[in-house]
Scaffold this motif. Structure first.
Motif, PDB file in Angstrom:
ATOM      1  N   VAL A 126       3.254   6.694   1.428  1.00 24.07           N
ATOM      2  CA  VAL A 126       4.107   7.727   0.810  1.00 24.07           C
ATOM      3  C   VAL A 126       3.375   9.072   0.815  1.00 24.07           C
ATOM      4  O   VAL A 126       3.953  10.114   1.148  1.00 24.07           O
ATOM      5  CB  VAL A 126       4.508   7.337  -0.644  1.00 24.07           C
ATOM      6  CG1 VAL A 126       5.392   8.411  -1.274  1.00 24.07           C
ATOM      7  CG2 VAL A 126       5.220   5.991  -0.666  1.00 24.07           C
ATOM      8  N   GLY A 127       2.081   9.044   0.498  1.00 21.29           N
ATOM      9  CA  GLY A 127       1.281  10.264   0.505  1.00 21.29           C
ATOM     10  C   GLY A 127       1.155  10.854   1.904  1.00 21.29           C
ATOM     11  O   GLY A 127       1.229  12.070   2.084  1.00 21.29           O
ATOM     12  N   ASP A 148       0.837  -1.186   0.000  1.00 19.93           N
ATOM     13  CA  ASP A 148       0.000   0.000   0.000  1.00 19.93           C
ATOM     14  C   ASP A 148       0.884   1.252   0.000  1.00 19.93           C
ATOM     15  O   ASP A 148       1.586   1.541   0.963  1.00 19.93           O
ATOM     16  CB  ASP A 148      -0.904  -0.016   1.242  1.00 19.93           C
ATOM     17  CG  ASP A 148      -1.880   1.131   1.194  1.00 19.93           C
ATOM     18  OD1 ASP A 148      -1.865   1.884   0.194  1.00 19.93           O
ATOM     19  OD2 ASP A 148      -2.662   1.288   2.146  1.00 19.93           O
ATOM     20  N   TYR A 149       0.831   1.970  -1.114  1.00 20.79           N
ATOM     21  CA  TYR A 149       1.704   3.136  -1.268  1.00 20.79           C
ATOM     22  C   TYR A 149       1.111   4.403  -0.648  1.00 20.79           C
ATOM     23  O   TYR A 149       1.724   5.456  -0.724  1.00 20.79           O
ATOM     24  CB  TYR A 149       2.028   3.362  -2.743  1.00 20.79           C
ATOM     25  CG  TYR A 149       2.955   2.300  -3.294  1.00 20.79           C
ATOM     26  CD1 TYR A 149       4.298   2.289  -2.924  1.00 20.79           C
ATOM     27  CD2 TYR A 149       2.500   1.339  -4.182  1.00 20.79           C
ATOM     28  CE1 TYR A 149       5.167   1.332  -3.425  1.00 20.79           C
ATOM     29  CE2 TYR A 149       3.361   0.372  -4.684  1.00 20.79           C
ATOM     30  CZ  TYR A 149       4.688   0.363  -4.306  1.00 20.79           C
ATOM     31  OH  TYR A 149       5.536  -0.590  -4.797  1.00 20.79           O
ATOM     32  N   ASP A 150      -0.110   4.289  -0.075  1.00 18.80           N
ATOM     33  CA  ASP A 150      -0.714   5.467   0.559  1.00 18.80           C
ATOM     34  C   ASP A 150       0.208   6.084   1.597  1.00 18.80           C
ATOM     35  O   ASP A 150       0.193   7.297   1.815  1.00 18.80           O
ATOM     36  CB  ASP A 150      -2.041   5.094   1.233  1.00 18.80           C
ATOM     37  CG  ASP A 150      -3.173   4.995   0.211  1.00 18.80           C
ATOM     38  OD1 ASP A 150      -2.881   5.153  -0.992  1.00 18.80           O
ATOM     39  OD2 ASP A 150      -4.312   4.752   0.619  1.00 18.80           O
TER      40      ASP A 150
END
Lengths: 89, 89
Positions: free
Chosen positions: A6-7, A2-4
């Motif tokens: 990074v946000g 889950d790259y969320d």
């Protein structure tokens, strides 16, 4: 993966970056090298981001922009005050 | 009604707000009242936003953050240069 995350890290950095700026500006009462059109336009943009987040019910956008406004509204206030006081001299 | 326009206006404001700051900083070569931790953390955050946009293939995030970096990388460079030159005096 889950790259969320990074946000969230990006949002935390761009938001809390402004805290040392607020502290410096409040302590030194000197904002001469900060641009007035920058702070006014930036703070207006943050307010619009907040409205956008509220419309979309996007909680990260809401939270990050409320926090950013807590830093940039006082910086904008100090800059406007400094600009007005110089014009009055 | 499509409320995406609010996000685009918000992004345009928070992005292009930085242009008068860059112009002022380049012209006056004075960034004393700008916080060093602010510019470094903010620019790092913008870079992470760009990486996030690239991962998510979110073009508005990519475009707004490339533009912001075009303003904040030179401001950060000028601020680091100013800080180092003062330490050397």
């Amino acid at each position: 993966m889950d790259y969320d995350i990074v946000g969230y890290i990006a949002g935390t950095l761009t938001t809390f970056a402004s805290l040392p700026q607020l502290i410096k500006s409040m302590k030194e009462k000197d904002l001469r090298s900060i641009s007035l059109p920058f702070v006014i336009t930036f703070t207006t943009g943050l307010l619009l981001w907040l409205i956008y987040g509220l419309i979309k019910k996007d909680y990260p956008i809401i939270v990050f922009n409320i926090l950013s406004l807590m830093f940039w509204v006082p910086i904008t206030y100090l800059k406007i005050k400094e600009t007005l006081s110089k014009k009055l001299i």
